[in-house]
Design a protein around this motif. Structure first.
Motif, short mmCIF file in Angstrom:
data_model
loop_
_atom_site.label_atom_id
_atom_site.label_comp_id
_atom_site.label_asym_id
_atom_site.label_seq_id
_atom_site.Cartn_x
_atom_site.Cartn_y
_atom_site.Cartn_z
N TYR A 1 -8.69 19.73 -30.24
CA TYR A 1 -7.30 19.41 -30.58
C TYR A 1 -7.25 18.82 -32.00
CZ TYR A 1 -3.24 16.31 -30.88
OH TYR A 1 -2.12 15.65 -31.31
N LYS A 2 -6.23 19.18 -32.73
CA LYS A 2 -5.98 18.80 -34.13
C LYS A 2 -6.68 19.71 -35.13
CE LYS A 2 -6.91 14.31 -34.09
NZ LYS A 2 -6.95 12.89 -34.52
N PHE A 3 -7.44 20.70 -34.64
CA PHE A 3 -8.08 21.62 -35.59
C PHE A 3 -7.02 22.45 -36.31
CE2 PHE A 3 -9.63 26.02 -36.30
CZ PHE A 3 -10.54 25.75 -37.32
N VAL A 4 -7.11 22.47 -37.64
CA VAL A 4 -6.25 23.30 -38.49
C VAL A 4 -7.17 24.10 -39.40
CG1 VAL A 4 -4.44 23.36 -40.25
CG2 VAL A 4 -4.38 21.60 -38.45
N SER A 5 -7.22 25.40 -39.22
CA SER A 5 -8.12 26.20 -40.05
C SER A 5 -7.54 26.35 -41.46
CB SER A 5 -8.33 27.59 -39.44
OG SER A 5 -7.23 28.45 -39.72
N THR A 6 -8.38 26.68 -42.40
CA THR A 6 -7.88 27.15 -43.68
C THR A 6 -7.36 28.58 -43.48
OG1 THR A 6 -10.11 27.88 -44.23
CG2 THR A 6 -9.43 25.71 -45.06
N TYR A 7 -6.58 29.07 -44.44
CA TYR A 7 -6.11 30.45 -44.35
C TYR A 7 -7.28 31.41 -44.56
CZ TYR A 7 -1.18 29.02 -44.56
OH TYR A 7 0.05 28.49 -44.29
N PHE A 8 -7.32 32.47 -43.76
CA PHE A 8 -8.34 33.52 -43.96
C PHE A 8 -7.62 34.86 -44.08
CE2 PHE A 8 -7.86 32.68 -39.43
CZ PHE A 8 -7.74 33.95 -38.86
N ASN A 9 -8.13 35.69 -44.99
CA ASN A 9 -7.50 36.99 -45.24
C ASN A 9 -7.70 37.94 -44.07
OD1 ASN A 9 -6.66 36.16 -47.77
ND2 ASN A 9 -8.37 37.11 -48.85
N VAL A 10 -6.67 38.75 -43.84
CA VAL A 10 -6.75 39.80 -42.82
C VAL A 10 -6.22 41.09 -43.44
CG1 VAL A 10 -6.47 38.18 -40.91
CG2 VAL A 10 -4.45 39.30 -41.88
N ALA B 1 2.11 20.06 -52.07
CA ALA B 1 1.77 19.96 -50.65
C ALA B 1 2.44 21.09 -49.88
CB ALA B 1 2.20 18.61 -50.09
N ASP B 2 1.84 21.46 -48.76
CA ASP B 2 2.37 22.52 -47.91
C ASP B 2 2.20 22.05 -46.47
OD1 ASP B 2 3.22 24.83 -46.74
OD2 ASP B 2 1.71 26.13 -47.64
N TRP B 3 3.27 21.48 -45.91
CA TRP B 3 3.19 20.81 -44.61
C TRP B 3 3.94 21.58 -43.53
CZ3 TRP B 3 3.73 14.76 -44.54
CH2 TRP B 3 2.68 14.19 -45.29
N LEU B 4 3.32 21.71 -42.37
CA LEU B 4 3.99 22.13 -41.15
C LEU B 4 4.03 20.91 -40.24
CD1 LEU B 4 5.24 24.19 -39.19
CD2 LEU B 4 2.90 24.73 -38.44
N ILE B 5 5.25 20.43 -39.95
CA ILE B 5 5.45 19.25 -39.11
C ILE B 5 5.74 19.73 -37.69
CG2 ILE B 5 6.96 17.27 -38.71
CD1 ILE B 5 7.54 17.31 -41.76
N THR B 6 4.80 19.50 -36.77
CA THR B 6 4.92 19.99 -35.41
C THR B 6 5.07 18.84 -34.43
OG1 THR B 6 3.56 21.93 -35.92
CG2 THR B 6 3.81 21.35 -33.60
N THR B 7 6.15 18.84 -33.66
CA THR B 7 6.31 17.84 -32.61
C THR B 7 5.65 18.34 -31.34
OG1 THR B 7 8.40 18.68 -31.68
CG2 THR B 7 8.55 17.22 -33.61
N ILE B 8 4.97 17.44 -30.62
CA ILE B 8 4.31 17.78 -29.37
C ILE B 8 4.49 16.63 -28.38
CG2 ILE B 8 2.59 19.38 -30.27
CD1 ILE B 8 0.66 17.13 -30.62
N PRO B 9 4.42 16.91 -27.08
CA PRO B 9 4.50 15.82 -26.10
C PRO B 9 3.33 14.85 -26.30
CG PRO B 9 4.75 17.96 -25.03
CD PRO B 9 4.29 18.23 -26.43
N SER B 10 3.62 13.57 -26.26
CA SER B 10 2.56 12.58 -26.45
C SER B 10 1.44 12.73 -25.45
CB SER B 10 3.14 11.16 -26.37
OG SER B 10 4.01 10.91 -27.44
N VAL C 1 0.74 17.05 -38.21
CA VAL C 1 1.05 17.64 -39.51
C VAL C 1 -0.13 18.49 -39.97
CG1 VAL C 1 1.64 17.21 -41.93
CG2 VAL C 1 2.53 15.69 -40.15
N ALA C 2 0.12 19.79 -40.15
CA ALA C 2 -0.88 20.68 -40.74
C ALA C 2 -0.61 20.75 -42.23
CB ALA C 2 -0.77 22.07 -40.12
N ARG C 3 -1.61 20.42 -43.01
CA ARG C 3 -1.45 20.33 -44.46
C ARG C 3 -2.19 21.48 -45.12
NH1 ARG C 3 -3.81 14.38 -44.40
NH2 ARG C 3 -5.09 15.48 -42.88
N GLY C 4 -1.41 22.46 -45.61
CA GLY C 4 -2.01 23.63 -46.24
C GLY C 4 -2.73 23.33 -47.53
N ASP C 5 -2.50 22.14 -48.09
CA ASP C 5 -3.15 21.73 -49.34
C ASP C 5 -4.42 20.91 -49.06
OD1 ASP C 5 -1.28 19.87 -48.27
OD2 ASP C 5 -1.51 18.62 -50.05
N GLN D 1 -9.61 20.66 -42.46
CA GLN D 1 -9.55 21.36 -41.18
C GLN D 1 -9.24 20.43 -40.02
OE1 GLN D 1 -13.33 23.82 -41.66
NE2 GLN D 1 -11.87 25.41 -41.17
N ALA D 2 -8.49 19.39 -40.31
CA ALA D 2 -8.01 18.49 -39.26
C ALA D 2 -6.56 18.16 -39.54
CB ALA D 2 -8.86 17.23 -39.19
#
Length: 260
Positions: A68-77, A219-228, A243-247, A251-252
């Motif tokens: 939980y909390k893993f945020v990958s870097t972008y990978f090309n497809v 900065a490049d943020w995705l703010i995600t709400t989740i149940p506590s 918060v996933a931070r693209g900058d 990877q967390a």
């Protein structure tokens, strides 16, 4: 024709200098002019969920045993159909999957989120429309809280009275992004301290307050709400934020709990 080529080259070189100075993240000239290969990142946002292995088109990737909390870097497809799936780590048990059609210049985020009884996925298509010389921060929200199904999200300067402003992201439904998938993130001034507050849609009753947050230039943020409390968390409006931070290459995700 020569003059236009020279002008474009000059802008590209100037942009290179700006982006080099910023450092970090996945924000090159090819991204900004829409010529980059499509890319994908994955996020494990299932509180209390098992570690996962990530598969692409049925094949195991290098992303294995991720918590939980893993945020990958972008990978090309490659362009075209892509299948991203999450398995319980070390097993063939699929927890959730998402299909997408990848297009040049677009970035995709596949989020494993807690459903009411099992993990689910949300996929966001980001066209990444950003000016060559812009240093604005890009921000988007995602409501992955089945126990807070319609919310207003405010990203303001810390001292702002919520009664004096409209939501930054209004009436965000469960499993919905704002701006919606396929639209660009919003731009906010970087190098600035903000405060994130969340209310049930149409009210000013705060159910989440981050306190002070600093948003960097580019900065490049995705703010995600989740149940506590994750999948079992049925208490209405009891949420936290990932918060996933693209900058950020760590990877967390940045987990925020309310200061209330």
């Amino acid at each position: 024709m020569l003059r236009s080529k020279t002008l474009f080259l000059g802008l590209a070189l100037a942009a290179t200098a700006v982006l080099t100075a910023c450092g970090g993240g996945d924000d090159g000239i090819d991204d900004r002019i829409g010529l980059s290969k499509p890319s994908v990142r994955v996020i494990h946002a299932v509180t209390g969920g098992p570690n996962v292995d990530v598969l692409q088109n049925g094949s195991l990737t290098s992303m294995v045993n991720k918590p939980y909390k893993f945020v990958s870097t972008y990978f090309n497809v490659e362009t075209g159909n892509q299948l991203i799936s999450f398995n319980a780590a070390g097993t063939q048990t699929e927890l959730a999957r998402s299909s997408l059609v990848a297009a040049t210049g677009h970035k995709y985020t596949v989020v494993a989120v807690p459903g009411a009884s099992a993990a689910e996925t949300v996929t966001i298509d980001d066209p990444f429309g950003k000016g060559l010389l812009s240093n604005k921060a890009r921000v988007r929200s995602l409501n992955a809280s089945f126990n807070a199904q319609n919310i207003d999200i405010y990203v303001t300067l810390p001292a702002i009275d919520l009664n004096s402003v409209a939501p930054t992201f209004a009436a965000v439904g469960y499993k919905q992004a704002s701006p919606a998938s396929g639209q660009d993130s919003i731009d906010l001034d970087g190098n600035t301290t903000y405060r994130l507050r969340i209310t049930p849609a149409g009210t000013k009753t705060v159910i989440f307050d981050s306190g002070a947050l600093t948003l960097a230039n580019n900065a490049d943020w995705l703010i995600t709400t989740i149940p506590s409390d994750g999948i079992a968390g049925l208490t209405p409006n009891k949420i936290k934020v990932l918060v996933a931070r693209g900058d950020d290459e760590s990877q967390a995700g940045l987990e925020l709990v309310t200061t209330q």
